[in-house]
Structure formats: structure tokens, C-alpha cells
Design an enzyme around this catalytic site. Structure first.
Site, PDB file in Angstrom:
ATOM      1  N   HIS B 142       6.208   1.922  -1.898  1.00  0.00           N
ATOM      2  CA  HIS B 142       5.630   1.166  -0.842  1.00  0.00           C
ATOM      3  C   HIS B 142       4.216   0.799  -0.896  1.00  0.00           C
ATOM      4  CE1 HIS B 142       9.311   3.435   0.611  1.00  0.00           C
ATOM      5  NE2 HIS B 142       9.128   2.529   1.988  1.00  0.00           N
ATOM      6  N   LYS B 146       1.259   2.972   4.104  1.00  0.00           N
ATOM      7  CA  LYS B 146       2.298   3.997   4.592  1.00  0.00           C
ATOM      8  C   LYS B 146       1.715   5.391   4.849  1.00  0.00           C
ATOM      9  CE  LYS B 146       7.099   5.258   4.049  1.00  0.00           C
ATOM     10  NZ  LYS B 146       7.391   4.709   5.301  1.00  0.00           N
TER      11      LYS B 146
END
Lengths: 257, 257, 257, 257
Positions: B142, B146
Site C-alpha cells: 500500500h 496507511k
């Protein structure tokens, strides 16, 4: 006599430790390769003198730390170039080789910890790319019988990336992780996260992923079989005569240094 | 009047929360999609009554936990089907919806935590493949903003794999690791190793790798943009009328249950 | 006598064609597997009667089209289940087997063109995912000694995807290509583009990529070695007794049909 | 006055074509970047003179072939460095720039067809790796709205690989294909096979795969968004003053030449 003419163009190669698993692969590879000829297969019961008797110009040695220094002394003294994959080379051992080579300025000895051309290129590319990217992480993937995690190659790659980032004055990588399951973000080596996957069916694989705004760059090396050292060994055999003295690692023979 | 004839074939869709980031994407997607027509855009200043006045048959609600239950009550009572991506649905809330739907047996309500079709398929495939492989690991990747590692999707996938392995009576995965740098082998969720990569330039990606003797199988999902929920929402709009009652997750509308 | 008790739990397996390359791998795999025991190794010089004398319950046959029908007749008549990887099974041959099995309702025979579990799962997943994606393409990658392009597995996968798209009423895939170098967009099989890569160092690999707005889903199978048929053969051995009659393909034994 | 001191360390940047899609992204990126300050936004209604009035040291020009030569003449004459992504630079135009720069030896102008750092590195790595591998193929993957196949980057990469192979005296790649569906093996560019995938959901991606005995090396570039030119533009802004004269392509500013 056509055969002689042909032979004159061919490198005369001896393999030391010819009956071991790796040695047998190397013998087969030398036999199959263009431009070289297998002239001696030394192992228990076949003396080093066979190399001399058969006119070997270059040896390949994948033997044992206990015997490799004697093998190399024998060859250096007789003007035979050496391509060596045997482990256990300390700085002291390398100094001993350099000294011995001093009296034989034409002889080349290559000692390499890793003959996989792709692994060497992957590390070089990682080193070159590192400074251009905010983020870099390493995923290495191996068969589940491997004892260490991460692999030596992954650790070495991480160190090269860490050093390149430091040289370029890069900040720490962005990472907003605030809630983490233990181990989820991998191990940290010189500021670089390294993840080790162990999976039945895999051999030896590594992926280095670089990221900056809007794009990523990935360099991946896949060793599919135990014979992935072969192209690097043949490259060593073909080029060592042009590199007199001691060479550590195949990079210089690949034109990378 | 050709327009009416054409309209008769088209689903009349209202969007609630139409002025938010997600709402605007959904409005654009409904406008662009075949077989449906955007008839109402409810948000601050535009009352729910607009849905009724414009004959909406289905609403899409990506709003807020504070208002969603009222929105759904309004629609259910008026026979309008609902496709809901708003978060915060507890078991209690789901029970309330089921009860309300009891008096409107023709109305369908879809509440889904994840509209990405690919993520749903990835999890399903992982669940199906798990029992056939000695080893399975998950790598999720990601953007570095995050907060949690591993992602909710990765944790959920690991649990599904763990359960499938247990049902099949599989042994623990093979792993000879004896020397380990802290975190190298990732986090463990129900016996499945999960690795979380955070890299500038990435959006949301996950790879599940299965291995057995001589082969591996990989299922990978890449979300390239924030609009990856759109195909799942449109699938919901097209199919919810055929699924009266409460449906949780898009799997049943995909024919996966 | 503990040994007997232990044996009672073990499947008694015979290998026909035990001295060929594949046969030797199967013998080794049966010896190493839990829950089964290698009781006969039939090949030139070792008669089929050895199977009976040693109480084989199941045979594995990777032999030759010329002899396989006789082998199977011998086993069926004696109530021995059969797992068959030999090629050359026409509809006529399959009909002959079905007829012979009619008089032995408890015997199971599995005839499979592909024992790689991952290839079977890849095709199944491709079939399931196809209807949810606007675009699907296949990339297959093999060693450069392969004669046909694309591979049989890739062609079969493309046909399954094409059929699933047609069943779902999907339009042709979007493709604005107006200037093209000959061959750049691959081969077309039932409306699905298939690309064949041939590369030294590869074994057998295939990737199916699905794309819709904002996301892609990828299913990839990697055969790393010639032994990737082993898990599928063992799965056949363990499950064939529970599937009396003729079974074509390992899918039913995997619970996929 | 601390602000002045701070400013003294900052590059003063003007953006020409500041109101276009790309221009707006560049303005945002300059504002967000360390070590530089956006001092002028030239576009229709805002004259070039604004650059001078606000003390711009460097401009970024993503405009139009019709106006870019005038823009650059204006800047060169006033000692302002230029980073140019506008298209349409013929050899003639480049010669004109070189001539104009002759009278301003301190001014640097960078004209680059591709600012994606990862694409540049991918091509460089491909060029470096090519000679060590028997086989190399290229897979490029783009959104389905792309008109040409293969992409310009893929064609250029193939040519670089072809040239590197020729320089190294490599034979043609091994390929035993004898039965082929039309197009399956891709397009051929200078002896290198190139495969073009078109898939909804993708942006711009390319993979170069190298193979030799027992191993493969893969270099992959993923452009995830239209902003992937930003890091290359910022690199240009930071380094152009140290590269007086005309520079074509960002490679020299990356230290790659």
C-alpha cells in the site's frame, strides 16, 4: 589436422572437485559450451598433476575450504588461471593469494561468493536506482528448507541501498504505520525493510521495489534451478585470463566496475 | 415518445451523499453506465423526498454512520432498493434492517464493506486454493500513508486461508528458519504469514502465493485508483432488485454464494 | 503386530511404467507420501501379475498409448483403481473404459491430461472471473524448446474465458489500437488475446490478467520443475476409490465440479 | 529577516503553461517540494515578463510546439534555465537552441521526451543486462485507449537491447516454435520480441525479461498515474543550473551518462 587447429582456439579447462554435485554440473557445462574444452577432471583418485599433463589453462574449483588453498597454490605456481566458487575466503586468505600472485603477474584468480549473473545485476541496479526513489523495500522468496531469514543476498542488497540513500542525503522513507501486528512490516536492515517468504515449490527469488510519486520500478531475480551458477562460471572461464591478479566477485569480469 | 420507451428499460438511480468525493464518482459512473439513469442527487440542501419525486427505484448511499440508518428506513418504507457502502454496520444495525425489511418483502438492501470485485474474487480464490497447497503466504502493498499493517483485507484473507487449511486437516506450513532477523518472516495470522509493504507510488495491492512441490499459484489484486469501487457499485445497482431482503457483501450478487 | 496395523491404514499403490523418467518420480513420491505404500513397480521384466501378488489397491500408469488400454483392462477386472497420465485417450477409448467399468461398479479410473493442480485452479478461476471484467488477456511463458505457440493450456484457458464472456453477454473488449506492428497484440482465440513468451531459463508459466475500471486481477501459475504433476497424482491416488466409474480430469477429485 | 535567508537557499521557479492539466500538476509539485519556490505562473493573460519581474531562475515549460521556441528564446536571453517537456523538437530546433545558448554559456536547457525516472532506468538497465542473457523479451501493458502497439518506449527499449546484443556478438535467441497461431510470438523489433497488452484499468507498464540457464531477471516499470513525470521534472529543476548548454533527455542529470 583440423582438430588441432580447432583446439588452438579453445580454452583448455580443468575442473577440480569434478565428482561432486556442483563439479559434475560444471563438467557438463564446459563440455557443452562453445570455445572451451574439458581436459581434466580432478577429484579423489585423480591428482592435480593431471591438469599439467593435459595442458589445462584454467581451472574451476568448487571444492572445500580445507583443500582450496593448496589447489590454488599449485595452479598459480604453474601459470594456470583459477575460477573459484569454494567458500571460506577470509581477508587473510585473500592476502595470501595476492602475495602468491605477486610472483606470477600474468595469472588471474577469480574468487566469487555468488556466480548468479542475475543476482549481481539486481544488486547493481538496486544500488543505481536507490537515490531516485523515496521508498524501497525488498521481498526475498525461498524454498522452506532455508535456515536464515532474510537471505544473505537480501541483506547485502539492503546494505547497498542504505548506503546509496545515505550518500544521496535522502530522508527516512515515508511510513505512517501506527497500528502494527508484530513483524508485519518486515525486518529493518540499514533503514530498508526486508520481507522473507518461505514457500514449498520456490527455489531462490528476490524482488526489489522502488517507489516515488505515481510510479514504481521493480527489479526481480528468479533462480529456477541449482544450475543458475553455470553462466557466471563460464563467464569467469572466458574472461579471467584478461584479468591478471586477484579479482573478488564477478562484477569486474562483467564490466560493471 | 421514444425517450419514454428508452427510459422504461433503464433503472432509475438516486445517489445519497452525492456531493462528497465518493458520491461525485458514483454520480459520474451512473451517468456513464448503460441501462441506468441518474434521477436524484441527494445531499445537504437536497431532501430525500427528491428520490420519491423523481421516481428513484434504487439508491446508492455512501454517507455517514450517523445518518445512514435514517436514509435506509426512508427508502425501505417507500419500496426503494438500497446499495450501501457507508461504514459502521454492527450486528445490531443489521438486525434492525432485517426487521424493517420484514414488512417490505420485495425490497433489497445490499450492505458491503468492500465493493472491489477483484478483492472479493481474490479472497474467494484464496479460500478455494488453500487446501491444495502446503504453503501459503500473503504480501499486501500500500501507499505509505496507511495507518494499519497488515491491511484489513490481508487479515481477512489470512483468516479464510487458515480456516480452509484447518477444515482440510493440513499440517503447519514447512519452515526451517532457525536464524531470523526480527520481523523478517512477517506477521502471523491464524498460521498464515502476512507481509506488509509501504511504498510511495502504490495505491492498494495484494498478492496471495500458494506453493507445493514444483509449482506455485499466485492471485494478485491491484487497485490502481480510488475509483475501483465503481464496478462493484454498478453490479449492486443492476442486481439488488433480484435479491430481496438484506444482503451483506457483494458475493451473493456475484453468484459466488 | 504393529506393522500390520499401520499398513491397514495405508493405501497399497503400484506404479506401472516404474522405470521411466516420470515413473521413477512417481515411485519416489509414493514412497515419501504419508498414508500410502509402494508395493509394486511394474515395467519391462516385471509382469502386471506383481500388482495382484502384492495386493495393490491402486495403480498409477504413465506409460504409452500402445499398452495403456491392456493395463487398465487388467486392473479393472481385478478391482484395482487406476490413476492414468498416459496420453492418447480418444472418445472411443473413453467409451471402451466406461463399458468395461460397467461390470465393476466399485472401481474408479481417473484419466487426466494435466495433473498440475495449479493449472487446473488457474483455469477455473479464469472462468469464474471472466464475466466481471471488461478486458482479459493471457500471457504464457515457456522454455525456448517448446514447439507450439500458444500452449495448449493457454488456448484452453482462452476458450473458457471466451465462452464465459459470451454467456454473460459481454461486448468485445475495448481496444483503440489503430497503428500496430504485426503480431504486437498477440494471437486471438475466441476474442481473447494470447501472448507467448519463449525464454531460456523458464519452465512453464501462465498469467491471466483481468481489468476493469481502476483495478486489475491477475492469476498466475508457475511450474518450476518437471515434478509439478506429483501433487496432482497423489491427490488422485488418495481420492479415486471414492469416485467409482470413469473420471476425466482431476477437477471432480478436487471438489471443483 | 529569516524569510529572506530561507529564500536565499530556494530555487525560484516559474511555470509556463501553468493553467493546463500538466501545468497545474507541476505548480502543485513545485509548491510542495523542498528547496524551491513557485514565483510565477505564466499562461494566457499572464505575460512572460512576470518571470523576470518575480526573479525566476528556472522555468518549466509544458506548452505547445507553436510557442515553445519563443518561450525558450525569451528565457535564454535573460539567463533563465529551462526544463522543457513540450513535444516537437526536431534536430533543426535543437540546433537553433544550441546556437542561441552559445552566447549565454551559463544557461542550461533540458529538453526531455520522457520525464519518468523509472522508464529511463528501465531502459538503461535493459541495455546493461542484454549481453549477459541468451533470451530477452518485452511485455508492455497499457490502458485500452492507446492508439499504437507496441508503445514508443517498448520499441526504443527493444532497439537498445538489439544493439547491445549485436555489440556483444550474441547469436539469435533460441526459439523452437514450429506451430504458431498468427501473432502469438509478438512483434519483432531488431530481433527482440515485443508483446502489447491492452487492458481497462491499467495506466502504463512495461516488463523486460531476460533469461539464461536456470535463471531469469526482470525489470518492470509501473506508471500508476498521470503524475509520474513529476519526480523527473523536479530532478531537472534541481540540477539544470549545473548542466549549462543543451541537454537532451534526463539521463545526464541522473548521472547516467
Amino acid at each position: 589436422m583440423p582438430t588441432s587447429t580447432q583446439d588452438a582456439d579453445q580454452l583448455r579447462v580443468g575442473v577440480v572437485g569434478a565428482h561432486g554435485n556442483v563439479g559434475r554440473e560444471i563438467c557438463a557445462a564446459v563440455r557443452a559450451a562453445d570455445g572451451m574444452r574439458l581436459v581434466a577432471e580432478v577429484d579423489q583418485g585423480v591428482p592435480m598433476q593431471d591438469l599439467v599433463d593435459n595442458g589445462a589453462q584454467i581451472i574451476v574449483d568448487f571444492t572445500h575450504p580445507d583443500v582450496v588453498m593448496d589447489n590454488l597454490a599449485f595452479c598459480i605456481d604453474r601459470g594456470i588461471h583459477c575460477v573459484v566458487g569454494t567458500t571460506g575466503f577470509t581477508d587473510e586468505r585473500l592476502a595470501t593469494l595476492t602475495e602468491r600472485l605477486g610472483s606470477k603477474p600474468d595469472v588471474g584468480v577469480l574468487v566469487a561468493p555468488n556466480f548468479a549473473i542475475g543476482a549481481v545485476l539486481m544488486m547493481r541496479f538496486a544500488e543505481m536506482a536507490a537515490k531516485f526513489y523515496e521508498s524501497t523495500e525488498i521481498i526475498e522468496l525461498h524454498h522452506p528448507g532455508k535456515a536464515d531469514a532474510p537471505s544473505g543476498t537480501a541483506t547485502r542488497t539492503a546494505r547497498m541501498i542504505g548506503a546509496a540513500r545515505q550518500d544521496a542525503g535522502l530522508d527516512a522513507m515515508p511510513d505512517a504505520t501506527s497500528t502494527q501486528l508484530d513483524g508485519a512490516r518486515g525486518a529493518e536492515v540499514d533503514g530498508v525493510r526486508v520481507h522473507a517468504v518461505r514457500l514449498r515449490g520456490l527455489v531462490a527469488h528476490q524482488e526489489v521495489i522502488f517507489g516515488t510519486e505515481g510510479e514504481t520500478l521493480t527489479v526481480r531475480h528468479d533462480s529456477m534451478s541449482r544450475t543458475s551458477f553455470v553462466p557466471g562460471v563460464l563467464l569467469g572461464v572466458r574472461n579471467i585470463a584478461a584479468h591478471p591478479g586477484l579479482t573478488v566477485g564477478i562484477e569486474p569480469l562483467m564490466g560493471l566496475d
